[in-house]
Design a protein around this motif. Sequence first.
Motif, PDB file in Angstrom:
ATOM      1  N   ALA A 169      39.694  41.458  36.514  1.00  0.00           N
ATOM      2  CA  ALA A 169      40.879  41.710  35.685  1.00  0.00           C
ATOM      3  C   ALA A 169      41.233  43.187  35.679  1.00  0.00           C
ATOM      4  CB  ALA A 169      40.633  41.204  34.260  1.00  0.00           C
ATOM      5  N   ASP A 170      40.242  44.057  35.526  1.00  0.00           N
ATOM      6  CA  ASP A 170      40.504  45.500  35.514  1.00  0.00           C
ATOM      7  C   ASP A 170      40.996  45.976  36.877  1.00  0.00           C
ATOM      8  OD1 ASP A 170      39.755  45.687  32.870  1.00  0.00           O
ATOM      9  OD2 ASP A 170      37.691  46.288  33.308  1.00  0.00           O
ATOM     10  N   SER A 171      40.420  45.446  37.948  1.00  0.00           N
ATOM     11  CA  SER A 171      40.839  45.855  39.296  1.00  0.00           C
ATOM     12  C   SER A 171      42.286  45.453  39.563  1.00  0.00           C
ATOM     13  CB  SER A 171      39.920  45.233  40.346  1.00  0.00           C
ATOM     14  OG  SER A 171      38.647  45.819  40.308  1.00  0.00           O
ATOM     15  N   LEU A 172      42.652  44.246  39.147  1.00  0.00           N
ATOM     16  CA  LEU A 172      44.028  43.794  39.363  1.00  0.00           C
ATOM     17  C   LEU A 172      45.008  44.574  38.492  1.00  0.00           C
ATOM     18  CD1 LEU A 172      43.501  39.929  39.627  1.00  0.00           C
ATOM     19  CD2 LEU A 172      44.052  41.513  41.482  1.00  0.00           C
ATOM     20  N   ALA A 173      44.590  44.911  37.271  1.00  0.00           N
ATOM     21  CA  ALA A 173      45.453  45.721  36.401  1.00  0.00           C
ATOM     22  C   ALA A 173      45.675  47.102  37.013  1.00  0.00           C
ATOM     23  CB  ALA A 173      44.832  45.839  35.012  1.00  0.00           C
ATOM     24  N   ASP A 174      44.615  47.700  37.561  1.00  0.00           N
ATOM     25  CA  ASP A 174      44.755  48.990  38.241  1.00  0.00           C
ATOM     26  C   ASP A 174      45.660  48.862  39.465  1.00  0.00           C
ATOM     27  OD1 ASP A 174      43.145  50.265  36.426  1.00  0.00           O
ATOM     28  OD2 ASP A 174      41.341  50.233  37.684  1.00  0.00           O
ATOM     29  N   ALA A 175      45.545  47.751  40.180  1.00  0.00           N
ATOM     30  CA  ALA A 175      46.376  47.536  41.363  1.00  0.00           C
ATOM     31  C   ALA A 175      47.852  47.454  40.994  1.00  0.00           C
ATOM     32  CB  ALA A 175      45.937  46.272  42.096  1.00  0.00           C
ATOM     33  N   VAL A 176      48.148  46.801  39.871  1.00  0.00           N
ATOM     34  CA  VAL A 176      49.532  46.735  39.404  1.00  0.00           C
ATOM     35  C   VAL A 176      50.055  48.130  39.111  1.00  0.00           C
ATOM     36  CG1 VAL A 176      51.015  45.973  37.515  1.00  0.00           C
ATOM     37  CG2 VAL A 176      49.358  44.393  38.495  1.00  0.00           C
ATOM     38  N   GLU A 177      49.238  48.943  38.449  1.00  0.00           N
ATOM     39  CA  GLU A 177      49.655  50.304  38.089  1.00  0.00           C
ATOM     40  C   GLU A 177      49.891  51.175  39.319  1.00  0.00           C
ATOM     41  OE1 GLU A 177      47.740  54.234  35.890  1.00  0.00           O
ATOM     42  OE2 GLU A 177      47.111  52.230  35.232  1.00  0.00           O
ATOM     43  N   VAL A 178      49.014  51.050  40.313  1.00  0.00           N
ATOM     44  CA  VAL A 178      49.086  51.937  41.481  1.00  0.00           C
ATOM     45  C   VAL A 178      50.013  51.403  42.561  1.00  0.00           C
ATOM     46  CG1 VAL A 178      47.744  52.981  43.346  1.00  0.00           C
ATOM     47  CG2 VAL A 178      46.785  52.864  41.046  1.00  0.00           C
ATOM     48  N   GLU A 182      54.850  43.803  42.228  1.00  0.00           N
ATOM     49  CA  GLU A 182      55.485  42.849  43.138  1.00  0.00           C
ATOM     50  C   GLU A 182      54.717  42.639  44.440  1.00  0.00           C
ATOM     51  OE1 GLU A 182      58.076  40.928  42.291  1.00  0.00           O
ATOM     52  OE2 GLU A 182      57.668  41.875  40.360  1.00  0.00           O
ATOM     53  N   ARG A 183      53.733  43.468  44.722  1.00  0.00           N
ATOM     54  CA  ARG A 183      52.942  43.298  45.957  1.00  0.00           C
ATOM     55  C   ARG A 183      52.187  41.974  45.867  1.00  0.00           C
ATOM     56  NH1 ARG A 183      50.527  48.230  48.845  1.00  0.00           N
ATOM     57  NH2 ARG A 183      49.276  47.363  50.529  1.00  0.00           N
ATOM     58  N   ARG A 184      52.215  41.201  46.923  1.00  0.00           N
ATOM     59  CA  ARG A 184      51.585  39.877  46.905  1.00  0.00           C
ATOM     60  C   ARG A 184      50.100  39.955  47.249  1.00  0.00           C
ATOM     61  NH1 ARG A 184      54.592  35.896  50.693  1.00  0.00           N
ATOM     62  NH2 ARG A 184      54.456  37.691  52.102  1.00  0.00           N
ATOM     63  N   ALA A 185      49.369  38.978  46.731  1.00  0.00           N
ATOM     64  CA  ALA A 185      47.926  38.919  46.989  1.00  0.00           C
ATOM     65  C   ALA A 185      47.447  37.489  46.791  1.00  0.00           C
ATOM     66  CB  ALA A 185      47.169  39.871  46.064  1.00  0.00           C
ATOM     67  N   ALA A 186      46.198  37.265  47.128  1.00  0.00           N
ATOM     68  CA  ALA A 186      45.552  35.966  46.887  1.00  0.00           C
ATOM     69  C   ALA A 186      44.135  36.235  46.399  1.00  0.00           C
ATOM     70  CB  ALA A 186      45.529  35.129  48.167  1.00  0.00           C
ATOM     71  N   VAL A 187      43.752  35.552  45.345  1.00  0.00           N
ATOM     72  CA  VAL A 187      42.388  35.639  44.826  1.00  0.00           C
ATOM     73  C   VAL A 187      41.679  34.332  45.179  1.00  0.00           C
ATOM     74  CG1 VAL A 187      40.922  35.842  42.785  1.00  0.00           C
ATOM     75  CG2 VAL A 187      43.038  37.169  42.940  1.00  0.00           C
ATOM     76  N   CYS A 188      40.637  34.436  45.978  1.00  0.00           N
ATOM     77  CA  CYS A 188      39.904  33.259  46.439  1.00  0.00           C
ATOM     78  C   CYS A 188      38.574  33.190  45.705  1.00  0.00           C
ATOM     79  CB  CYS A 188      39.671  33.335  47.951  1.00  0.00           C
ATOM     80  SG  CYS A 188      41.201  33.556  48.902  1.00  0.00           S
ATOM     81  N   ARG A 189      38.336  32.084  45.046  1.00  0.00           N
ATOM     82  CA  ARG A 189      37.150  31.947  44.198  1.00  0.00           C
ATOM     83  C   ARG A 189      36.280  30.781  44.669  1.00  0.00           C
ATOM     84  NH1 ARG A 189      35.449  29.348  39.521  1.00  0.00           N
ATOM     85  NH2 ARG A 189      37.207  27.912  39.636  1.00  0.00           N
ATOM     86  N   GLU A 190      34.963  31.028  44.764  1.00  0.00           N
ATOM     87  CA  GLU A 190      34.003  29.970  45.087  1.00  0.00           C
ATOM     88  C   GLU A 190      34.359  29.252  46.398  1.00  0.00           C
ATOM     89  OE1 GLU A 190      31.056  28.941  42.418  1.00  0.00           O
ATOM     90  OE2 GLU A 190      31.542  30.946  43.170  1.00  0.00           O
TER      91      GLU A 190
END
Length: 275
Positions: A169-178, A182-190
């Motif tokens: 959550a913190d990494s994604l929040a930092d990514a939004v700030e920097v 609108e930059r696209r991504a995918a989070v792959c879990r398990e």
Amino acid sequence: MTGRLVLAATPMGNVDDASPRLREALGGADVVAAEDTRRTRSLASALDVSITGKVVSFYDQVETARLPALVADVAAGKTVLLVTDAGMPSVSDPGYRLVAACVAEELAVTCLPGPSAVTTALALSGLPVERFCFDGFPPRKSGQRKAWLRTLRTEQRAVVFFEAPHRLADSLADAVEVLGGERRAAVCRELTKTYEQVRRGTLAELAEWAADGVRGEITVVLEGATMVAAEPEDLVDDVERLVADGTRLKDACALVATEGVSKRELYDAVLAARR
């Protein structure tokens, strides 16, 4: 008889992903160097394979100490099989130092390909991934992580990285700030496991989703940047933020500089702005 080091990819979660060659190697190696010996023995049991060779632990804290004996085994004509808990050795897992040591001694090194969280996540991301780079784990501290993210502002390749679930959550929040929301991504879990999940969207959407907490092993794929020509003046604030966090001005300019803006141009722009 010539010895060899064999790197073998192991299943990430579904034991049926084990290759016939992995089964054969587990049963026939003279030495099995395992990141976690218990997990490796459990995998062999699930594959109905009897490990007949010597099993030694090979994890981060003992990697350097184990090198001489393992290199000596290969030099003596033995087959040393290197496996980690999941995926490919030396990709954010132990292995690189052993490979380098064997290469330095001109010993044979080969690989049994197989499961990889990096390529699996890329394939599932739904993003353009013809060109990509892998960046391991981001820095743990927010200031350092933001500095790392700034280096990705103009990275046109897709970027794959791992993240601990409690820091996602913190990494994604930092990514939004920097990088912008609108930059696209995918989070792959398990990946490959029973509760596999791939969440796709903008960084803003993914940050909101992750805010309540996410569990499991995480691999993130970040869309490559669209190249936009930058002016030195546009990057001055980024440099000053790094300086405020304790980075030397010249080092901050080196971190923020892009293909279109040199370190010298940026340094001059910062001094001009300060005047």
